[in-house]
Design a protein around this motif. Structure first.
Motif, PDB file in Angstrom:
ATOM      1  N   ILE A 149       0.691  -1.550   0.069  1.00 49.34           N
ATOM      2  CA  ILE A 149       0.033  -0.300   0.169  1.00 49.34           C
ATOM      3  C   ILE A 149       0.879   1.322   0.309  1.00 49.34           C
ATOM      4  O   ILE A 149       1.695   1.366   0.887  1.00 49.34           O
ATOM      5  CB  ILE A 149      -1.181  -0.067   1.231  1.00 49.34           C
ATOM      6  CG1 ILE A 149      -2.257   1.359   1.340  1.00 49.34           C
ATOM      7  CG2 ILE A 149      -0.208  -0.063   2.706  1.00 49.34           C
ATOM      8  CD1 ILE A 149      -2.924   1.538   2.446  1.00 49.34           C
ATOM      9  N   ARG A 202      -3.100  -1.440  -2.686  1.00 49.49           N
ATOM     10  CA  ARG A 202      -3.662  -0.058  -2.930  1.00 49.49           C
ATOM     11  C   ARG A 202      -2.900   0.945  -3.416  1.00 49.49           C
ATOM     12  O   ARG A 202      -1.904   0.997  -2.532  1.00 49.49           O
ATOM     13  CB  ARG A 202      -4.100  -0.338  -1.463  1.00 49.49           C
ATOM     14  CG  ARG A 202      -5.028   1.006  -1.243  1.00 49.49           C
ATOM     15  CD  ARG A 202      -6.340   1.785  -2.096  1.00 49.49           C
ATOM     16  NE  ARG A 202      -6.374   2.787  -2.216  1.00 49.49           N
ATOM     17  CZ  ARG A 202      -7.054   3.363  -2.836  1.00 49.49           C
ATOM     18  NH1 ARG A 202      -7.296   3.650  -3.955  1.00 49.49           N
ATOM     19  NH2 ARG A 202      -7.528   4.927  -2.937  1.00 49.49           N
ATOM     20  N   CYS A 231     -15.853  -4.632   1.858  1.00 52.11           N
ATOM     21  CA  CYS A 231     -14.414  -5.324   1.204  1.00 52.11           C
ATOM     22  C   CYS A 231     -14.242  -6.615   0.406  1.00 52.11           C
ATOM     23  O   CYS A 231     -13.480  -6.142  -0.007  1.00 52.11           O
ATOM     24  CB  CYS A 231     -13.375  -4.117   2.289  1.00 52.11           C
ATOM     25  SG  CYS A 231     -13.420  -2.596   2.395  1.00 52.11           S
ATOM     26  N   LEU A 238      -6.698  -3.090  -5.644  1.00 52.40           N
ATOM     27  CA  LEU A 238      -7.902  -2.536  -4.707  1.00 52.40           C
ATOM     28  C   LEU A 238      -8.261  -1.166  -5.057  1.00 52.40           C
ATOM     29  O   LEU A 238      -7.328   0.056  -4.943  1.00 52.40           O
ATOM     30  CB  LEU A 238      -7.679  -2.904  -3.171  1.00 52.40           C
ATOM     31  CG  LEU A 238      -7.371  -3.874  -2.745  1.00 52.40           C
ATOM     32  CD1 LEU A 238      -6.736  -4.751  -1.093  1.00 52.40           C
ATOM     33  CD2 LEU A 238      -8.217  -4.900  -2.801  1.00 52.40           C
ATOM     34  N   ARG A 239      -8.848  -0.678  -5.431  1.00 52.84           N
ATOM     35  CA  ARG A 239      -9.505   0.705  -6.041  1.00 52.84           C
ATOM     36  C   ARG A 239     -10.801   1.907  -5.239  1.00 52.84           C
ATOM     37  O   ARG A 239     -11.554   1.567  -6.397  1.00 52.84           O
ATOM     38  CB  ARG A 239      -9.735   0.729  -8.118  1.00 52.84           C
ATOM     39  CG  ARG A 239      -8.659   0.095  -8.807  1.00 52.84           C
ATOM     40  CD  ARG A 239      -8.826   0.056 -10.056  1.00 52.84           C
ATOM     41  NE  ARG A 239      -9.087   1.063 -10.206  1.00 52.84           N
ATOM     42  CZ  ARG A 239      -9.094   2.026 -11.926  1.00 52.84           C
ATOM     43  NH1 ARG A 239      -9.195   1.071 -12.786  1.00 52.84           N
ATOM     44  NH2 ARG A 239      -9.942   3.238 -11.783  1.00 52.84           N
ATOM     45  N   LEU A 241      -9.928   2.309   1.942  1.00 51.81           N
ATOM     46  CA  LEU A 241     -10.325   1.080   2.350  1.00 51.81           C
ATOM     47  C   LEU A 241      -9.855   1.404   4.086  1.00 51.81           C
ATOM     48  O   LEU A 241      -8.814   2.853   4.438  1.00 51.81           O
ATOM     49  CB  LEU A 241      -8.455   0.656   2.598  1.00 51.81           C
ATOM     50  CG  LEU A 241      -7.753   0.082   0.643  1.00 51.81           C
ATOM     51  CD1 LEU A 241      -6.825  -0.722   0.951  1.00 51.81           C
ATOM     52  CD2 LEU A 241      -8.868  -0.643   0.245  1.00 51.81           C
TER      53      LEU A 241
END
Length: 437
Positions: A235, A266, A300, A315-316, A319
Motif C-alpha cells: 500500500i 492499494r 470490502c 483495490l481501487r 480502504l
C-alpha cells in the motif's frame, strides 16, 4: 524572562501546528496528513490546548473544536479552495500565497499575544516546505511586537520535496530544525544544517487486536484453495521511491518458480501506477480491479471475494482502517520496501497489527532485520524472494518476528513520542532563557 511553574505542562503551554495537510479527506494526500492529525489529537488528549491550521475542506466549518474543546481545527484559505475542488494541492501556489500572507497576523493577535499575557509558553511547529516561509514571517512579526523570546518555534522536515525553495539560513536562524529519523538527519547534513530527531508515532488504537475470524477469512480468500499460496500486501502512492517494480518483479519470480502468490495492492492515482500494472501484465500476472464505493469492512471483504481468481487484486477504493489492519495481520508479509523512506509509518502500523513488514533501509530506524521486521538492503527482487522463502521454511521465525514487531510498535505510541518532544522543548526553553520552575 517568562517564568512557568514546574516543567512544561498542559497548564502552562499551548501548541500551534501549521501544515498544508490535515484531518479532512480534502486535506489528506499522504502520511503528512496522518502525522499532524494524530499528533494534534494526542496533544489535546494529554490536555494541551492545540491549534491546527491547515488547508481544509472549503465546505466544512472554518473553525471546529474537538477533544473537549482542546483541539481547535482551523481550516485556512477556504475561499481559495472553493476554486480548486481536487484536494489540498490543487491550486497549491495560490493557497500558499494566502497562507503566508494571513496566518502570521492571526497567530499573533488571536493565539500568541493572549497566551503570553497569561504567562503561558507558546510552541509553534511547522511541517515541511510549505510552512518554511510562514514560520519566518511569524518569527519576524512576534519579534516586532516584543514577544518572540517567549515563543518556541520548531520546523519539521518529513520529505525532500521542494527543498530548493527554502532559505535555510533564515529558517535555521528563526526556528529549531527537526526531522523524523536519523536517515533524514543525515540528508539534512548535506544542506548544512543539523536538526533534532523527533520520530513519528502511532495512536494507541492501532495496538488493538485484529479480529481473528476476519483474518482467517482474508487468508482463505487470498489462498484461493491452495494452502501453499503466499499472501502479500503493498500500500502506498505509486511512486518509484516505493519500489513497486521491485515488489511486482518479486511476485512474478515467485510465481514462475512454482511459488504462487496473491498480492493485494492499494496505490494512488499517480502515472507510475500504469507502468507498474503494465509490467505485472507483461510478466504474466493475472490482475483484477476491485471497485467499491466507501465500503464497510464486510463489503470490502465481499468485494475481494467476488472478484474471481487472480495474482494481483488492485483495490481501487478507499480502504477503511479496520480493513487495512486486518490485511496487515492476515498477510504473510506487507511489502513496505521503499528505496527512500523518511520514517516508514506503514511498517510501524504493520508491526502494531502483529504483521510482518518488509522494509527498506533508510528512515526505518526501528527496524532490525529478522528480529522485528525483514529489511531489504538492495533493489534486487531476488532479495525479497529469498527472504520470503526463508520465512516459509521457518514458521517459528514468523511468529517471533510478529511478536517482536508488536513490542517495537508499543514504543512508538504518540504518548511516548510526545514525552520525547517535551524533553526537547524543555532543553530549548533553557537555551532561550525561559525559566521552567
Amino acid at each position: 524572562m517568562i517564568e512557568l511553574e514546574g516543567a512544561i505542562s498542559p497548564e502552562n503551554t499551548l501548541f500551534v501546528l501549521l501544515c498544508f495537510e490535515g484531518p479532512d479527506v480534502y486535506s489528506t494526500a499522504g502520511g503528512l496528513g496522518t502525522r499532524v492529525t494524530e499528533l494534534s489529537e494526542a496533544l489535546a488528549t494529554q490536555g494541551y490546548t492545540t491549534h491546527l491550521i491547515f488547508i481544509g475542506d472549503p465546505y466544512k466549518p472554518p473553525v471546529e473544536h474537538r477533544v473537549d474543546g482542546r483541539l481547535i481545527l482551523k481550516r485556512w484559505s477556504q475561499w481559495v479552495s472553493k476554486y480548486y475542488p481536487n484536494g489540498v494541492y490543487d491550486g497549491e501556489e495560490q493557497k500558499l500565497y494566502d497562507y503566508n500572507e494571513s496566518v502570521p497576523q492571526h497567530i499573533y493577535e488571536n493565539i500568541a499575544r493572549p497566551a503570553v499575557e497569561q504567562g503561558k509558553l507558546v510552541v509553534i511547529m511547522g511541517e515541511d516546505w510549505h510552512t518554511a516561509e510562514v514560520m519566518c514571517r511569524i518569527s519576524d512579526l512576534l519579534h516586532w511586537f516584543g514577544i518572540r523570546q517567549r515563543v518556541l518555534m520548531l520546523w519539521n522536515l518529513n520529505s525532500l520535496m521542494s527543498l530548493h525553495r527554502i532559505n535555510w539560513g533564515r529558517l535555521s536562524y528563526v526556528t529549531t530544525l527537526c526531522t523524523v529519523s536519523k536517515y533524514m538527519k543525515h540528508k539534512m547534513w548535506e544542506l548544512g544544517v543539523n536538526p533534532l530527531v523527533i520520530p513519528n508515532g502511532i495512536p494507541a488504537r492501532h495496538l488493538a487486536p485484529v479480529d481473528p475470524a476476519i483474518a482467517t477469512r482474508l487468508r482463505e480468500i487470498a489462498r484461493q484453495g491452495d494452502s501453499r499460496r503466499l499472501f502479500l500486501f503493498k500500500i502506498g502512492r505509486f511512486d518509484p521511491d516505493k519500489r513497486w517494480m521491485m515488489a511486482i518483479e518479486a511476485v512474478a519470480r515467485l510465481k514462475h518458480s512454482g511459488h504462487p502468490v496473491t498480492l493485494f495492492v492499494r496505490g494512488g492515482i499517480e502515472p507510475h501506477g500504469a507502468e507498474v500494472l503494465s509490467h505485472a501484465y507483461h510478466r504474466g500476472l493475472v490482475i483484477r480491479d476491485v471497485i467499491a464505493q466507501r465500503p464497510t469492512l464486510e463489503q470490502c471483504i465481499e468485494a475481494v471475494a467476488n472478484a474471481g481468481p487472480a495474482d494481483i487484486y488492485n483495490l481501487r477504493f478507499f480502504l477503511p482502517e479496520e480493513f487495512v489492519r486486518s490485511i496487515y495481520h492476515a498477510a504473510d508479509a506487507t511489502l513496505a520496501n521503499s528505496g527512500h523512506e523518511p520514517f516508514g509509518l506503514v511498517a510501524l502500523e504493520v508491526m502494531a497489527a502483529r504483521g510482518i513488514a518488509v522494509t527498506g533501509c533508510t528512515g526505518e530506524d526501528y527496524a532490525i532485520s529478522f528480529e522485528n521486521a525483514i529489511v531489504t538492503e538492495t533493489d534486487d527482487p531476488d532479495e525479497i524472494v529469498g527472504y520470503l522463502l526463508h520465512l516459509g521454511r521457518h514458521p517459528e521465525e514468523q511468529e517471533r518476528i510478529r511478536c517482536a514487531g508488536f513490542r517495537t510498535a508499543e514504543q512508538f505510541l504518540w504518548d511516548q513520542v510526545i514525552e520525547n518532544l517535551i524533553s526537547k522543548l524543555e532543553f530549548l526553553a533553557r537555551k532561550q532563557n525561559i525559566v521552567l520552575k
